[in-house]
Motif scaffolding. Structure first.
Motif, PDB file in Angstrom:
ATOM      1  N   THR A   1       5.175  -2.508  -1.831  1.00 33.39           N
ATOM      2  CA  THR A   1       4.821  -3.837  -2.327  1.00 33.39           C
ATOM      3  C   THR A   1       3.774  -4.490  -1.429  1.00 33.39           C
ATOM      4  O   THR A   1       2.782  -5.051  -1.911  1.00 33.39           O
ATOM      5  CB  THR A   1       6.074  -4.731  -2.407  1.00 33.39           C
ATOM      6  OG1 THR A   1       7.036  -4.120  -3.252  1.00 33.39           O
ATOM      7  CG2 THR A   1       5.729  -6.115  -2.946  1.00 33.39           C
ATOM      8  N   LEU A   2       3.988  -4.431  -0.123  1.00 28.66           N
ATOM      9  CA  LEU A   2       3.038  -5.037   0.817  1.00 28.66           C
ATOM     10  C   LEU A   2       1.703  -4.312   0.788  1.00 28.66           C
ATOM     11  O   LEU A   2       0.638  -4.927   0.919  1.00 28.66           O
ATOM     12  CB  LEU A   2       3.617  -5.041   2.235  1.00 28.66           C
ATOM     13  CG  LEU A   2       4.866  -5.910   2.431  1.00 28.66           C
ATOM     14  CD1 LEU A   2       5.392  -5.753   3.851  1.00 28.66           C
ATOM     15  CD2 LEU A   2       4.584  -7.357   2.113  1.00 28.66           C
ATOM     16  N   TRP A   3       1.741  -3.004   0.606  1.00 27.00           N
ATOM     17  CA  TRP A   3       0.506  -2.217   0.549  1.00 27.00           C
ATOM     18  C   TRP A   3      -0.302  -2.582  -0.699  1.00 27.00           C
ATOM     19  O   TRP A   3      -1.516  -2.751  -0.635  1.00 27.00           O
ATOM     20  CB  TRP A   3       0.860  -0.731   0.560  1.00 27.00           C
ATOM     21  CG  TRP A   3      -0.310   0.193   0.645  1.00 27.00           C
ATOM     22  CD1 TRP A   3      -1.418   0.047   1.415  1.00 27.00           C
ATOM     23  CD2 TRP A   3      -0.469   1.422  -0.056  1.00 27.00           C
ATOM     24  NE1 TRP A   3      -2.261   1.123   1.240  1.00 27.00           N
ATOM     25  CE2 TRP A   3      -1.693   1.979   0.336  1.00 27.00           C
ATOM     26  CE3 TRP A   3       0.309   2.111  -0.960  1.00 27.00           C
ATOM     27  CZ2 TRP A   3      -2.165   3.177  -0.166  1.00 27.00           C
ATOM     28  CZ3 TRP A   3      -0.156   3.307  -1.445  1.00 27.00           C
ATOM     29  CH2 TRP A   3      -1.377   3.833  -1.037  1.00 27.00           C
ATOM     30  N   ILE A   4       0.383  -2.723  -1.821  1.00 25.94           N
ATOM     31  CA  ILE A   4      -0.295  -3.089  -3.064  1.00 25.94           C
ATOM     32  C   ILE A   4      -0.867  -4.504  -2.962  1.00 25.94           C
ATOM     33  O   ILE A   4      -1.997  -4.755  -3.384  1.00 25.94           O
ATOM     34  CB  ILE A   4       0.669  -2.963  -4.265  1.00 25.94           C
ATOM     35  CG1 ILE A   4       0.964  -1.489  -4.527  1.00 25.94           C
ATOM     36  CG2 ILE A   4       0.099  -3.632  -5.510  1.00 25.94           C
ATOM     37  CD1 ILE A   4       2.102  -1.242  -5.502  1.00 25.94           C
ATOM     38  N   ARG A   5      -0.101  -5.424  -2.380  1.00 26.77           N
ATOM     39  CA  ARG A   5      -0.571  -6.801  -2.228  1.00 26.77           C
ATOM     40  C   ARG A   5      -1.723  -6.908  -1.227  1.00 26.77           C
ATOM     41  O   ARG A   5      -2.556  -7.790  -1.332  1.00 26.77           O
ATOM     42  CB  ARG A   5       0.566  -7.705  -1.758  1.00 26.77           C
ATOM     43  CG  ARG A   5       1.598  -7.965  -2.826  1.00 26.77           C
ATOM     44  CD  ARG A   5       2.569  -9.005  -2.404  1.00 26.77           C
ATOM     45  NE  ARG A   5       1.860 -10.292  -2.396  1.00 26.77           N
ATOM     46  CZ  ARG A   5       2.314 -11.363  -1.806  1.00 26.77           C
ATOM     47  NH1 ARG A   5       3.441 -11.333  -1.159  1.00 26.77           N
ATOM     48  NH2 ARG A   5       1.643 -12.492  -1.848  1.00 26.77           N
ATOM     49  N   GLY A   6      -1.722  -6.031  -0.231  1.00 28.62           N
ATOM     50  CA  GLY A   6      -2.793  -6.032   0.752  1.00 28.62           C
ATOM     51  C   GLY A   6      -2.601  -6.996   1.900  1.00 28.62           C
ATOM     52  O   GLY A   6      -3.442  -7.077   2.794  1.00 28.62           O
ATOM     53  N   LYS A   7      -1.511  -7.730   1.902  1.00 35.01           N
ATOM     54  CA  LYS A   7      -1.228  -8.650   3.004  1.00 35.01           C
ATOM     55  C   LYS A   7       0.270  -8.906   3.069  1.00 35.01           C
ATOM     56  O   LYS A   7       0.992  -8.685   2.104  1.00 35.01           O
ATOM     57  CB  LYS A   7      -1.980  -9.964   2.847  1.00 35.01           C
ATOM     58  CG  LYS A   7      -1.593 -10.752   1.627  1.00 35.01           C
ATOM     59  CD  LYS A   7      -2.334 -12.066   1.552  1.00 35.01           C
ATOM     60  CE  LYS A   7      -1.816 -12.837   0.325  1.00 35.01           C
ATOM     61  NZ  LYS A   7      -1.937 -14.242   0.486  1.00 35.01           N
TER      62      LYS A   7
ATOM     63  N   GLY B   1      14.907   0.753   0.285  1.00 34.02           N
ATOM     64  CA  GLY B   1      14.447  -0.630   0.213  1.00 34.02           C
ATOM     65  C   GLY B   1      13.238  -0.867   1.094  1.00 34.02           C
ATOM     66  O   GLY B   1      12.299  -1.578   0.713  1.00 34.02           O
ATOM     67  N   MET B   2      13.226  -0.261   2.284  1.00 36.87           N
ATOM     68  CA  MET B   2      12.092  -0.400   3.193  1.00 36.87           C
ATOM     69  C   MET B   2      10.852   0.262   2.605  1.00 36.87           C
ATOM     70  O   MET B   2       9.739  -0.277   2.717  1.00 36.87           O
ATOM     71  CB  MET B   2      12.438   0.224   4.554  1.00 36.87           C
ATOM     72  CG  MET B   2      11.387   0.012   5.607  1.00 36.87           C
ATOM     73  SD  MET B   2      11.892   0.494   7.280  1.00 36.87           S
ATOM     74  CE  MET B   2      12.661   2.058   7.036  1.00 36.87           C
ATOM     75  N   VAL B   3      11.021   1.399   1.952  1.00 39.23           N
ATOM     76  CA  VAL B   3       9.886   2.069   1.306  1.00 39.23           C
ATOM     77  C   VAL B   3       9.352   1.194   0.173  1.00 39.23           C
ATOM     78  O   VAL B   3       8.132   1.035   0.015  1.00 39.23           O
ATOM     79  CB  VAL B   3      10.297   3.469   0.793  1.00 39.23           C
ATOM     80  CG1 VAL B   3       9.226   4.055  -0.103  1.00 39.23           C
ATOM     81  CG2 VAL B   3      10.584   4.389   1.967  1.00 39.23           C
ATOM     82  N   MET B   4      10.250   0.595  -0.596  1.00 40.68           N
ATOM     83  CA  MET B   4       9.818  -0.298  -1.679  1.00 40.68           C
ATOM     84  C   MET B   4       9.072  -1.513  -1.132  1.00 40.68           C
ATOM     85  O   MET B   4       8.056  -1.926  -1.689  1.00 40.68           O
ATOM     86  CB  MET B   4      11.024  -0.748  -2.500  1.00 40.68           C
ATOM     87  CG  MET B   4      11.604   0.298  -3.389  1.00 40.68           C
ATOM     88  SD  MET B   4      12.844  -0.437  -4.472  1.00 40.68           S
ATOM     89  CE  MET B   4      14.250   0.534  -4.025  1.00 40.68           C
ATOM     90  N   LEU B   5       9.578  -2.081  -0.031  1.00 39.63           N
ATOM     91  CA  LEU B   5       8.898  -3.215   0.600  1.00 39.63           C
ATOM     92  C   LEU B   5       7.518  -2.801   1.092  1.00 39.63           C
ATOM     93  O   LEU B   5       6.532  -3.522   0.889  1.00 39.63           O
ATOM     94  CB  LEU B   5       9.739  -3.758   1.759  1.00 39.63           C
ATOM     95  CG  LEU B   5       9.108  -4.882   2.575  1.00 39.63           C
ATOM     96  CD1 LEU B   5       8.884  -6.122   1.715  1.00 39.63           C
ATOM     97  CD2 LEU B   5       9.983  -5.211   3.775  1.00 39.63           C
ATOM     98  N   PHE B   6       7.436  -1.629   1.723  1.00 40.56           N
ATOM     99  CA  PHE B   6       6.144  -1.130   2.200  1.00 40.56           C
ATOM    100  C   PHE B   6       5.156  -0.986   1.058  1.00 40.56           C
ATOM    101  O   PHE B   6       3.998  -1.400   1.166  1.00 40.56           O
ATOM    102  CB  PHE B   6       6.323   0.208   2.924  1.00 40.56           C
ATOM    103  CG  PHE B   6       5.022   0.861   3.295  1.00 40.56           C
ATOM    104  CD1 PHE B   6       4.276   0.375   4.354  1.00 40.56           C
ATOM    105  CD2 PHE B   6       4.544   1.941   2.577  1.00 40.56           C
ATOM    106  CE1 PHE B   6       3.071   0.964   4.694  1.00 40.56           C
ATOM    107  CE2 PHE B   6       3.346   2.540   2.908  1.00 40.56           C
ATOM    108  CZ  PHE B   6       2.608   2.046   3.971  1.00 40.56           C
TER     109      PHE B   6
END
Length: 127
Positions: free
Chosen positions: A41-47, A34-39
């Motif tokens: 997602t945040l990386w793709i969003r850029g913020k 889940g933490m990898v998925m969150l990372f």
């Protein structure tokens, strides 16, 4: 309200990680996935959303409290730890040395890869 939205989002990612691990039979903990998925997602969003930033800051400010259950567990199993202190100590020392060596090697490779062209007098755009 921002905190609740952030903590809910963090828990949803943990839940998705748990469900994915159970359905796919992946041999890693659900919260880690889940933490990898969150990372990602945040990386793709850029913020980072304000709600997640607020919730994570609140959790980090109370991080020391999260170690209390581990300390209680160690006291509850103190007899077993006392019996197995040699293998535990060897495992801790060996894993620490392996981690230090791996980190140093990765740092050297990364430094050569990133700084290599600049160290040879080439400019960043030269080929």
């Amino acid at each position: 309200m921002q905190f609740l939205n952030g903590i809910t989002l963090l828990l949803v990612y943990q839940l998705v990680g748990e469900i994915t691990v159970r359905l796919a039979g992946v041999p890693i903990p659900g919260p880690v996935l889940g933490m990898v998925m969150l990372f990602m997602t945040l990386w793709i969003r850029g913020k980072t959303p304000e709600s997640v930033e607020q919730a994570s800051s609140a959790l980090l400010s109370h991080l020391s409290l999260l170690f209390v259950p581990a300390g209680v567990g160690m006291m509850a199993h103190f007899d077993r730890i006392a019996e197995e202190w040699v293998p535990i100590t060897l495992a801790l020392l060996l894993s620490t040395v392996i981690t230090l060596v791996a980190t140093a090697l990765i740092m050297q490779v990364t430094t050569r890869w990133l700084v290599g062209p600049l160290a040879n007098g080439e400019e960043a755009g030269d080929e």
